[in-house]
Scaffold this active site. Structure first.
Site, PDB file in Angstrom:
ATOM      1  N   ASP A   9       0.914  -1.165   0.000  1.00  0.00           N
ATOM      2  CA  ASP A   9       0.000   0.000   0.000  1.00  0.00           C
ATOM      3  C   ASP A   9       0.942   1.202   0.000  1.00  0.00           C
ATOM      4  O   ASP A   9       1.189   1.823   1.009  1.00  0.00           O
ATOM      5  CB  ASP A   9      -0.943   0.013   1.211  1.00  0.00           C
ATOM      6  CG  ASP A   9      -0.237   0.056   2.557  1.00  0.00           C
ATOM      7  OD1 ASP A   9       0.913  -0.438   2.663  1.00  0.00           O
ATOM      8  OD2 ASP A   9      -0.804   0.610   3.529  1.00  0.00           O
ATOM      9  N   HIS A 243       9.070  -0.585   9.531  1.00  0.00           N
ATOM     10  CA  HIS A 243       8.157  -1.735   9.513  1.00  0.00           C
ATOM     11  C   HIS A 243       8.335  -2.613   8.268  1.00  0.00           C
ATOM     12  O   HIS A 243       8.673  -3.793   8.358  1.00  0.00           O
ATOM     13  CB  HIS A 243       6.708  -1.249   9.537  1.00  0.00           C
ATOM     14  CG  HIS A 243       6.396  -0.264  10.607  1.00  0.00           C
ATOM     15  ND1 HIS A 243       6.241  -0.629  11.918  1.00  0.00           N
ATOM     16  CD2 HIS A 243       6.204   1.075  10.564  1.00  0.00           C
ATOM     17  CE1 HIS A 243       5.950   0.440  12.638  1.00  0.00           C
ATOM     18  NE2 HIS A 243       5.927   1.484  11.841  1.00  0.00           N
TER      19      HIS A 243
HETATM   20  C1  BDR Z   1       2.186  -0.460   8.772  1.00  0.00           C
HETATM   21  O1  BDR Z   1       1.112   0.418   8.479  1.00  0.00           O
HETATM   22  C2  BDR Z   1       1.439   1.275   7.415  1.00  0.00           C
HETATM   23  O2  BDR Z   1       1.207   2.593   7.799  1.00  0.00           O
HETATM   24  C3  BDR Z   1       2.897   1.100   7.139  1.00  0.00           C
HETATM   25  O3  BDR Z   1       3.199   1.242   5.767  1.00  0.00           O
HETATM   26  C4  BDR Z   1       3.195  -0.277   7.654  1.00  0.00           C
HETATM   27  O4  BDR Z   1       2.955  -1.239   6.652  1.00  0.00           O
HETATM   28  C5  BDR Z   1       2.737  -0.154  10.146  1.00  0.00           C
HETATM   29  O5  BDR Z   1       1.783  -0.416  11.129  1.00  0.00           O
HETATM   30 CA    CA Z   2       2.713  -0.573   4.314  1.00  0.00          CA
END
Ligand code: BDR
Ligand code: CA
Length: 326
Positions: A9, A243
């Site tokens: 995403d 992340h």
């Molecule tokens: C996840 O949520 C999205 O905002 C980031 O891209 C990551 O995949 C972190 O909680």
């Molecule tokens: Ca993400």
């Protein structure tokens, strides 16, 4: 070499996950699938195409997937997402638009076909809501065909980042993540338990600026806005959470983490909607399907991260033109 599909995403840490994967000699990216999440699905797909241009990888196809959660008919970007990733998903930094278009096939068909073709030699890393994976499972419950699936999502031993129990990717489509966990498919979960132990600061983005390519300058600028947002939402961390790149890193080299193996589910009703937790109905089932990363060698990961992302950021179209004219 292992084949890799990234299901993104495409916000800022998704962009860093892509750069990490492109700088990794162990894997060959055969496609990107796009979903809603940090931004609308179509914005994320355009971001992926533009980033692939920036990194000189116009050969990699991009497939559009789900534009909203399984049980919804629309999707609105959350204010928190816009704050962290910018309205355009890339910290409001304007990178050149791509002339390419996404492929015609839907993302879930590409996932199914790729797993059929490559089986155990395929790794799927999902770093957005799990909707594309759930759609593939709904179409073909055995679609994975032995491929390795790693997700960034969830929080088992720490609070969520949307509310005390919800991590963002799971919160966008709890039903999809629950389908995935309960399907019995082998999954590696890289959640906030470990991703908030891997942080990036302005020191590292300054090092990228030294590289001097457009790719390095753009990614440094994009990432600076992410570090700034983390300074507002979680100043105690002292950097931004890596992340999505950590999920790619652990998929490529599981020795970066240690794991707790269990059977998971997602709570679907309030007050704990979106919580990732052990499935009480399969607690005594000796066949455990989810490996949850609980510790990480943050120092080694950061070294790998800087090396691999910097390799990707070295690309300039000038260098490519020179190479092709030799
Ligand atoms: C996840 O949520 C999205 O905002 C980031 O891209 C990551 O995949 C972190 O909680
Ligand atoms: Ca993400």
């Amino acid at each position: 070499m292992k084949k890799l599909i990234l299901d993104l995403d495409t916000g800022i840490d998704d962009c860093l996950a892509l750069a990490y994967a492109l700088g990794s000699p162990e894997v060959e990216i055969i496609g990107i699938t796009g979903t809603f999440g940090n931004v609308q699905r179509d914005t994320g797909v355009q971001n992926s195409l533009a980033l692939l241009d920036l990194f000189g990888r116009q050969d990699i196809p991009v497939f559009a997937g789900a534009s909203h959660a399984l049980q919804r008919s629309t999707f609105d970007v959350q204010e928190a997402s816009a704050l962290i990733h910018g309205r355009n998903g890339l910290g409001n930094v304007q990178i050149p638009k791509s002339n390419r278009q996404p492929e015609h096939a839907p993302a879930c068909d590409f996932l199914i076909e790729s797993a059929k073709e490559h089986g155990e030699n395929l790794t799927l890393v999902a770093t957005g809501p799990m909707t594309n994976l759930a759609q593939a499972l709904e179409k073909d419950p055995e679609f994975h065909n032995g491929c390795q699936i790693t997700i960034m999502g969830g929080a088992l031993t720490v609070p969520g980042n949307c509310n005390p129990v919800q991590e963002a990717n799971i919160s966008q489509d709890p039903e999809a993540a629950d389908i995935l966990f309960r399907s019995g498919t082998a999954i590696t979960m890289v959640g906030l338990d470990v991703t908030l132990q891997t942080l990036l600061t302005y020191k590292e983005t300054a090092a990228w600026r030294q590289i001097g390519t457009p790719a390095a300058n753009y990614v440094a600028e994009i990432t600076d806005s992410y570090i700034q947002a983390y300074g507002t939402i979680a100043p105690y961390l002292g950097g931004c959470g890596l992340h999505d790149p950590l999920a790619v890193a652990i998929a490529i080299d599981p020795s970066l983490a240690s794991f707790f193996t269990t059977n998971l589910k997602v709570d679907l009703s309030e007050p704990f909607r979106g919580r990732t937790i052990g499935d009480e109905q399969r607690l005594n089932n000796p066949h455990k399907t989810v490996k949850v990363a609980l510790t990480v060698d943050a120092e080694r990961f950061l070294k790998e991260f800087m090396h691999r992302v910097s390799t990707c950021l070295l690309y300039t179209s000038d260098a490519a033109d020179e190479r092709s004219s030799v």
